[in-house]
Design a protein around this motif. Structure first.
Motif, PDB file in Angstrom:
ATOM      1  N   VAL A  22       0.836  -1.200   0.000  1.00 25.44           N
ATOM      2  CA  VAL A  22       0.000   0.000   0.000  1.00 25.44           C
ATOM      3  C   VAL A  22       0.872   1.251   0.000  1.00 25.44           C
ATOM      4  O   VAL A  22       0.624   2.200  -0.753  1.00 25.44           O
ATOM      5  CB  VAL A  22      -0.955  -0.002   1.205  1.00 25.44           C
ATOM      6  CG1 VAL A  22      -1.618   1.363   1.358  1.00 25.44           C
ATOM      7  CG2 VAL A  22      -2.020  -1.080   1.051  1.00 25.44           C
ATOM      8  N   ALA A  23       1.897   1.269   0.831  1.00 24.30           N
ATOM      9  CA  ALA A  23       2.741   2.462   0.928  1.00 24.30           C
ATOM     10  C   ALA A  23       3.416   2.764  -0.404  1.00 24.30           C
ATOM     11  O   ALA A  23       3.379   3.906  -0.894  1.00 24.30           O
ATOM     12  CB  ALA A  23       3.770   2.276   2.036  1.00 24.30           C
ATOM     13  N   ARG A  24       4.043   1.745  -0.998  1.00 20.92           N
ATOM     14  CA  ARG A  24       4.743   1.968  -2.269  1.00 20.92           C
ATOM     15  C   ARG A  24       3.790   2.395  -3.374  1.00 20.92           C
ATOM     16  O   ARG A  24       4.061   3.334  -4.127  1.00 20.92           O
ATOM     17  CB  ARG A  24       5.479   0.689  -2.680  1.00 20.92           C
ATOM     18  CG  ARG A  24       6.665   0.327  -1.786  1.00 20.92           C
ATOM     19  CD  ARG A  24       7.507  -0.759  -2.419  1.00 20.92           C
ATOM     20  NE  ARG A  24       8.605  -1.167  -1.566  1.00 20.92           N
ATOM     21  CZ  ARG A  24       8.644  -2.285  -0.860  1.00 20.92           C
ATOM     22  NH1 ARG A  24       7.636  -3.139  -0.938  1.00 20.92           N
ATOM     23  NH2 ARG A  24       9.682  -2.573  -0.102  1.00 20.92           N
ATOM     24  N   GLN A  25       2.666   1.679  -3.487  1.00 21.94           N
ATOM     25  CA  GLN A  25       1.745   1.943  -4.578  1.00 21.94           C
ATOM     26  C   GLN A  25       1.014   3.270  -4.396  1.00 21.94           C
ATOM     27  O   GLN A  25       0.764   3.985  -5.365  1.00 21.94           O
ATOM     28  CB  GLN A  25       0.744   0.792  -4.699  1.00 21.94           C
ATOM     29  CG  GLN A  25       1.360  -0.561  -5.031  1.00 21.94           C
ATOM     30  CD  GLN A  25       1.964  -0.594  -6.417  1.00 21.94           C
ATOM     31  OE1 GLN A  25       1.493   0.084  -7.329  1.00 21.94           O
ATOM     32  NE2 GLN A  25       3.007  -1.399  -6.594  1.00 21.94           N
ATOM     33  N   ALA A  26       0.681   3.637  -3.154  1.00 23.63           N
ATOM     34  CA  ALA A  26       0.013   4.919  -2.916  1.00 23.63           C
ATOM     35  C   ALA A  26       0.940   6.075  -3.256  1.00 23.63           C
ATOM     36  O   ALA A  26       0.510   7.095  -3.827  1.00 23.63           O
ATOM     37  CB  ALA A  26      -0.451   5.007  -1.465  1.00 23.63           C
ATOM     38  N   GLU A  27       2.214   5.942  -2.918  1.00 24.24           N
ATOM     39  CA  GLU A  27       3.188   6.982  -3.261  1.00 24.24           C
ATOM     40  C   GLU A  27       3.301   7.125  -4.773  1.00 24.24           C
ATOM     41  O   GLU A  27       3.280   8.243  -5.313  1.00 24.24           O
ATOM     42  CB  GLU A  27       4.544   6.643  -2.655  1.00 24.24           C
ATOM     43  CG  GLU A  27       5.621   7.653  -2.962  1.00 24.24           C
ATOM     44  CD  GLU A  27       6.915   7.342  -2.215  1.00 24.24           C
ATOM     45  OE1 GLU A  27       7.195   8.030  -1.227  1.00 24.24           O
ATOM     46  OE2 GLU A  27       7.622   6.390  -2.624  1.00 24.24           O
ATOM     47  N   THR A  28       3.403   6.011  -5.472  1.00 28.03           N
ATOM     48  CA  THR A  28       3.536   6.042  -6.933  1.00 28.03           C
ATOM     49  C   THR A  28       2.329   6.703  -7.591  1.00 28.03           C
ATOM     50  O   THR A  28       2.481   7.415  -8.590  1.00 28.03           O
ATOM     51  CB  THR A  28       3.692   4.608  -7.470  1.00 28.03           C
ATOM     52  OG1 THR A  28       4.872   4.030  -6.920  1.00 28.03           O
ATOM     53  CG2 THR A  28       3.779   4.593  -8.982  1.00 28.03           C
ATOM     54  N   ARG A  29       1.158   6.512  -6.997  1.00 26.02           N
ATOM     55  CA  ARG A  29      -0.076   7.006  -7.613  1.00 26.02           C
ATOM     56  C   ARG A  29      -0.438   8.423  -7.192  1.00 26.02           C
ATOM     57  O   ARG A  29      -1.466   8.946  -7.612  1.00 26.02           O
ATOM     58  CB  ARG A  29      -1.221   6.035  -7.300  1.00 26.02           C
ATOM     59  CG  ARG A  29      -1.142   4.773  -8.149  1.00 26.02           C
ATOM     60  CD  ARG A  29      -1.882   3.611  -7.523  1.00 26.02           C
ATOM     61  NE  ARG A  29      -1.882   2.461  -8.416  1.00 26.02           N
ATOM     62  CZ  ARG A  29      -0.842   1.661  -8.611  1.00 26.02           C
ATOM     63  NH1 ARG A  29       0.293   1.885  -7.983  1.00 26.02           N
ATOM     64  NH2 ARG A  29      -0.926   0.640  -9.444  1.00 26.02           N
TER      65      ARG A  29
END
Length: 290
Positions: A22-29
């Motif tokens: 969640v952390a990685r993907q939320a940052e990317t998005r």
């Protein structure tokens, strides 16, 4: 207007692989902030009314996993580089303020100054009883703890005395990255909003009914700012709505809200997180999404 995500630390969001994904993907998005709440203690049949739902009952099952927010956010920090991290909220009067000042500063240093410390006074008498902390005057205790923590972050050698905390000539290191950590006040009551204006750097309004309810609270903040001589644009304002709709964003922005926080449960499978966040990103047209 920024979009935040309140999804870590509880239930499925308490699992390491879900936090990482969640952390990685939320940052990317392009999400602005990851929020993580706190309860040290839950009971099966609380007598204390929950202030954020019409039926006065918390939706989270008492048996659910609920991580310490500073630990959960430390793992999120290690998985990311730019997204902000926020407690939403940490129940400050349940903690020793000297220890909390050190924990928060440590996390802030490790994440490169990305931490916002959202704090609240708490609502569960059962939780305070279990921790041996008086439920009465918990608001005054919170005010005193904030003052003490800011002194510890600011001064190299600190002496501080109040009704609730006292220490003399102590050093607490590390200091926060920028010398201070933004303190956001959680809660929707008039008393909470007095703290927002009195000493807060911002507001986290949680589970409000709708935009009209937000407008009512903003009117109160404006009135209190006028009385205290404080400019409202000094405050960072974030809200979570009970049933948010993308159409709410323009009205919230017009009210001066800086961040709409989406309260969502992540999927059980870490491999499903990218698709889940793709749906959120598309629905909410998150700015900065890749």
């Amino acid at each position: 207007m920024r979009l935040g995500l309140h999804t870590l630390g509880i239930g499925t969001g308490a699992r390491r692989e879900i936090i990482d994904a969640v952390a990685r993907q939320a940052e990317t998005r392009g999400f602005r902030t990851l929020w993580c709440g706190e309860h040290v203690v839950m009971v099966d049949e609380p007598a204390s009314p929950y202030p954020y739902t019409p039926d006065k009952k918390i939706a989270v099952p008492a048996a659910a996993d609920w991580l310490d927010p500073t630990i959960a956010l430390a793992f999120a920090a290690a998985a990311t580089e730019t997204i902000r991290l926020a407690t939403g909220v940490l129940l400050l009067p349940e903690h020793n303020p000297v220890i909390m000042a050190k924990q928060a500063a440590s996390l802030d240093r490790l994440c490169g100054g990305r931490l916002t410390l959202g704090v609240g006074v708490g609502w569960s008498r059962e939780e305070f009883d279990a921790l041996g902390v008086p439920f009465a005057r918990r608001g005054a205790r919170t005010d005193a703890y904030v003052e003490a923590m800011r002194a510890l972050w600011r001064d190299e050698i600190t002496t501080h005395r109040s009704e609730f905390v006292a220490f003399e000539n102590i050093r607490v290191n590390p200091k926060p990255t920028a010398g201070r950590i933004p303190l956001v006040v959680g809660g929707n009551s008039d008393r909470a909003l007095r703290r927002v204006v009195g000493w807060g750097d911002g507001w986290y309004g949680f589970n409000l009914d709708d935009v009209d309810a937000v407008a009512d609270r903003i009117d109160t903040i404006d009135r209190l700012c006028l009385v205290d001589g404080r400019a409202r644009d000094e405050l960072d304002l974030a809200v979570a709505l009970r049933n948010p709709d993308p159409a709410d964003r323009n009205r919230l922005a017009a009210l001066g809200i800086d961040e709409l926080v989406l309260v969502e449960s992540p999927p059980e499978d870490a491999d499903a997180v990218p698709g889940w966040l793709d749906e959120l990103t598309d629905r909410w047209e998150v700015e900065g999404a890749d």
